[in-house]
Design an enzyme around this catalytic site. Sequence first.
Site, PDB file in Angstrom:
ATOM      1  N   LEU A   4      -1.306   0.347  17.735  1.00  0.00           N
ATOM      2  CA  LEU A   4      -2.131   1.557  17.860  1.00  0.00           C
ATOM      3  C   LEU A   4      -2.400   2.226  16.508  1.00  0.00           C
ATOM      4  O   LEU A   4      -1.473   2.462  15.730  1.00  0.00           O
ATOM      5  CB  LEU A   4      -1.477   2.567  18.807  1.00  0.00           C
ATOM      6  CG  LEU A   4      -2.447   3.698  19.208  1.00  0.00           C
ATOM      7  CD1 LEU A   4      -3.434   3.211  20.260  1.00  0.00           C
ATOM      8  CD2 LEU A   4      -1.704   4.923  19.678  1.00  0.00           C
ATOM      9  N   HIS A   5      -3.656   2.522  16.271  1.00  0.00           N
ATOM     10  CA  HIS A   5      -4.053   3.255  15.065  1.00  0.00           C
ATOM     11  C   HIS A   5      -5.257   4.129  15.403  1.00  0.00           C
ATOM     12  O   HIS A   5      -6.010   3.828  16.335  1.00  0.00           O
ATOM     13  CB  HIS A   5      -4.384   2.277  13.926  1.00  0.00           C
ATOM     14  CG  HIS A   5      -5.392   1.230  14.298  1.00  0.00           C
ATOM     15  ND1 HIS A   5      -5.039   0.049  14.907  1.00  0.00           N
ATOM     16  CD2 HIS A   5      -6.729   1.203  14.171  1.00  0.00           C
ATOM     17  CE1 HIS A   5      -6.131  -0.687  15.128  1.00  0.00           C
ATOM     18  NE2 HIS A   5      -7.178   0.008  14.701  1.00  0.00           N
ATOM     19  N   VAL A   6      -5.405   5.195  14.633  1.00  0.00           N
ATOM     20  CA  VAL A   6      -6.492   6.151  14.876  1.00  0.00           C
ATOM     21  C   VAL A   6      -7.338   6.243  13.609  1.00  0.00           C
ATOM     22  O   VAL A   6      -6.798   6.325  12.503  1.00  0.00           O
ATOM     23  CB  VAL A   6      -5.904   7.548  15.235  1.00  0.00           C
ATOM     24  CG1 VAL A   6      -7.016   8.569  15.404  1.00  0.00           C
ATOM     25  CG2 VAL A   6      -5.044   7.467  16.495  1.00  0.00           C
ATOM     26  N   HIS A  30     -10.675   2.647  18.652  1.00  0.00           N
ATOM     27  CA  HIS A  30     -11.575   1.582  19.108  1.00  0.00           C
ATOM     28  C   HIS A  30     -11.004   0.915  20.347  1.00  0.00           C
ATOM     29  O   HIS A  30      -9.806   0.670  20.424  1.00  0.00           O
ATOM     30  CB  HIS A  30     -11.691   0.485  18.032  1.00  0.00           C
ATOM     31  CG  HIS A  30     -12.665   0.802  16.958  1.00  0.00           C
ATOM     32  ND1 HIS A  30     -12.552   0.279  15.689  1.00  0.00           N
ATOM     33  CD2 HIS A  30     -13.789   1.565  16.955  1.00  0.00           C
ATOM     34  CE1 HIS A  30     -13.551   0.710  14.952  1.00  0.00           C
ATOM     35  NE2 HIS A  30     -14.308   1.500  15.686  1.00  0.00           N
ATOM     36  N   TYR A  78      -3.957  -5.194  17.357  1.00  0.00           N
ATOM     37  CA  TYR A  78      -3.310  -4.587  18.511  1.00  0.00           C
ATOM     38  C   TYR A  78      -1.986  -3.912  18.142  1.00  0.00           C
ATOM     39  O   TYR A  78      -0.918  -4.307  18.610  1.00  0.00           O
ATOM     40  CB  TYR A  78      -3.158  -5.626  19.633  1.00  0.00           C
ATOM     41  CG  TYR A  78      -4.495  -5.943  20.256  1.00  0.00           C
ATOM     42  CD1 TYR A  78      -4.979  -5.197  21.321  1.00  0.00           C
ATOM     43  CD2 TYR A  78      -5.297  -6.949  19.735  1.00  0.00           C
ATOM     44  CE1 TYR A  78      -6.224  -5.459  21.876  1.00  0.00           C
ATOM     45  CE2 TYR A  78      -6.543  -7.220  20.274  1.00  0.00           C
ATOM     46  CZ  TYR A  78      -6.996  -6.467  21.342  1.00  0.00           C
ATOM     47  OH  TYR A  78      -8.239  -6.726  21.874  1.00  0.00           O
ATOM     48  N   GLU A 104       0.807  -1.230   0.000  1.00  0.00           N
ATOM     49  CA  GLU A 104       0.000   0.000   0.000  1.00  0.00           C
ATOM     50  C   GLU A 104       0.842   1.282   0.000  1.00  0.00           C
ATOM     51  O   GLU A 104       0.320   2.355   0.313  1.00  0.00           O
ATOM     52  CB  GLU A 104      -0.973   0.029   1.188  1.00  0.00           C
ATOM     53  CG  GLU A 104      -1.922  -1.166   1.212  1.00  0.00           C
ATOM     54  CD  GLU A 104      -3.017  -1.040   2.263  1.00  0.00           C
ATOM     55  OE1 GLU A 104      -3.738  -0.042   2.260  1.00  0.00           O
ATOM     56  OE2 GLU A 104      -3.140  -1.974   3.085  1.00  0.00           O
TER      57      GLU A 104
HETATM   58  P1  M7G Z   1      -9.776  -1.855  14.414  1.00  0.00           P
HETATM   59  O1  M7G Z   1     -10.257  -0.791  15.331  1.00  0.00           O
HETATM   60  O2  M7G Z   1      -8.557  -2.623  14.865  1.00  0.00           O
HETATM   61  O3  M7G Z   1     -10.866  -2.932  14.158  1.00  0.00           O
HETATM   62  O4  M7G Z   1      -9.495  -1.142  13.037  1.00  0.00           O
HETATM   63  P2  M7G Z   1     -12.118  -3.045  13.179  1.00  0.00           P
HETATM   64  O5  M7G Z   1     -11.561  -3.692  11.926  1.00  0.00           O
HETATM   65  O6  M7G Z   1     -13.015  -3.996  13.933  1.00  0.00           O
HETATM   66  O7  M7G Z   1     -12.664  -1.682  13.002  1.00  0.00           O
HETATM   67  C1  M7G Z   1      -8.682  -1.638  12.032  1.00  0.00           C
HETATM   68  C2  M7G Z   1      -8.952  -0.846  10.770  1.00  0.00           C
HETATM   69  O8  M7G Z   1      -8.000  -1.209   9.793  1.00  0.00           O
HETATM   70  C3  M7G Z   1     -10.322  -1.127  10.178  1.00  0.00           C
HETATM   71  O9  M7G Z   1     -10.994   0.095   9.939  1.00  0.00           O
HETATM   72  C4  M7G Z   1     -10.020  -1.911   8.905  1.00  0.00           C
HETATM   73  O10 M7G Z   1     -10.927  -1.637   7.867  1.00  0.00           O
HETATM   74  C5  M7G Z   1      -8.645  -1.422   8.543  1.00  0.00           C
HETATM   75  N1  M7G Z   1      -7.831  -2.412   7.828  1.00  0.00           N
HETATM   76  C6  M7G Z   1      -7.740  -3.724   8.106  1.00  0.00           C
HETATM   77  N2  M7G Z   1      -6.826  -4.278   7.268  1.00  0.00           N
HETATM   78  C7  M7G Z   1      -6.444  -5.693   7.291  1.00  0.00           C
HETATM   79  C8  M7G Z   1      -6.343  -3.311   6.445  1.00  0.00           C
HETATM   80  C9  M7G Z   1      -5.357  -3.303   5.403  1.00  0.00           C
HETATM   81  O11 M7G Z   1      -4.723  -4.304   5.048  1.00  0.00           O
HETATM   82  N3  M7G Z   1      -5.136  -2.093   4.822  1.00  0.00           N
HETATM   83  C10 M7G Z   1      -5.811  -0.948   5.178  1.00  0.00           C
HETATM   84  N4  M7G Z   1      -5.530   0.187   4.541  1.00  0.00           N
HETATM   85  N5  M7G Z   1      -6.736  -0.937   6.171  1.00  0.00           N
HETATM   86  C11 M7G Z   1      -6.998  -2.118   6.805  1.00  0.00           C
END
Ligand code: M7G
Length: 317
Positions: free
Chosen positions: A256-258, A248, A254, A165
């Site tokens: 950290l992301h926003v 979340h 696990y 990406e």
């Molecule tokens: P989260 O709060 O860990 O859990 O968010 P959630 O998936 O239950 O919301 C992870 C976020 O990463 C989500 O909004 C997913 O759509 C996004 N996401 C997951 N993956 C595997 C990817 C990826 O490979 N690339 C991108 N760009 N986003 C991803």
Amino acid sequence: MAASPKGGSCSPHGAQKRPRSDEEESAAERSVSGFEVIRILRESAREKNIFVQGKLDDQDAVIILEKTPITQDILTRMLKNSTQKLEASNDIYSTYQLEPPPDLNAIKSTLICPATEKHVLKYLRQETFLLEETEQDYQSITLPYIKSQSFSVQWVYNILEKKAEAERIVFEDPDPQIGFILLPDFKWDQQQLDNLYLIAIVHPRDIKSLRDLTADHLPLLRNIQNKGLDIIRQRYGIPASKLRVMLHYQPSYYHLHVHFISLEYEAPGCGVERAHLLSDVIQNLQDQPEYYRKHTLTFPIRADDALLKHFQEAGRV
Ligand code: M7G
């Protein structure tokens, strides 16, 4: 409104164009036409999406199909160029079946292959409950569980290391302590701004979730807030007042992301039981440096989540 960049000041920083890795090549070449449907995990006529479990090339797979919003910029072309069939008419009322040209009729699709049992469970519709997790619960139940079970964050490391990406990166601050990468979330097809959804993935690798945050992380969090909002305003023309910037708890991944989400978009996971606004997180840590380590945190949990079983076995629910 089309999601075209406004201004040129947030071009990828450190994200050089490079040849695709083998992994990306094979993903790009994999055709979903060989997807064999096993069962529907979830579907919503209102959200116009369907989550399907199946097999692809003998591997377990999940595919998510979603009709994308009809936006103003394609409306005129759609009305002008669609084939139309009159279905019914009565007095001043009539209904039509419109068949738009293929380029206006795309279906956003996300393929997970190979998918694990946990992916299947994640998308299977399930009853949910609220759990209250004390500091002790986190240490004795949740943390050991996360260490043994959580989803692989390889995809996150691939982004941080530009192995995947890289061409989608909107902005990078490379600082190892307070830096992050901002890029479109998989949930956003970048076709319209109404459902804009970006994620900021932090460079430090030792922060699992909100639970780990202390006042020491305030420079990181403020950096994400300030630069993330600034870049989104410059590039997409969306002001801070139209964005939901949140974390979340529990996350699925696990590291950290926003989440930066258009206020117009009621994305899954925006409810009070799971979402924590970044501005609230910053204020709470300013007031109490150990706020998220010490406080009881409430989160939703699905009936089939193994973590719930661990809480039950510990006599906590
Ligand atoms: P989260 O709060 O860990 O859990 O968010 P959630 O998936 O239950 O919301 C992870 C976020 O990463 C989500 O909004 C997913 O759509 C996004 N996401 C997951 N993956 C595997 C990817 C990826 O490979 N690339 C991108 N760009 N986003 C991803």
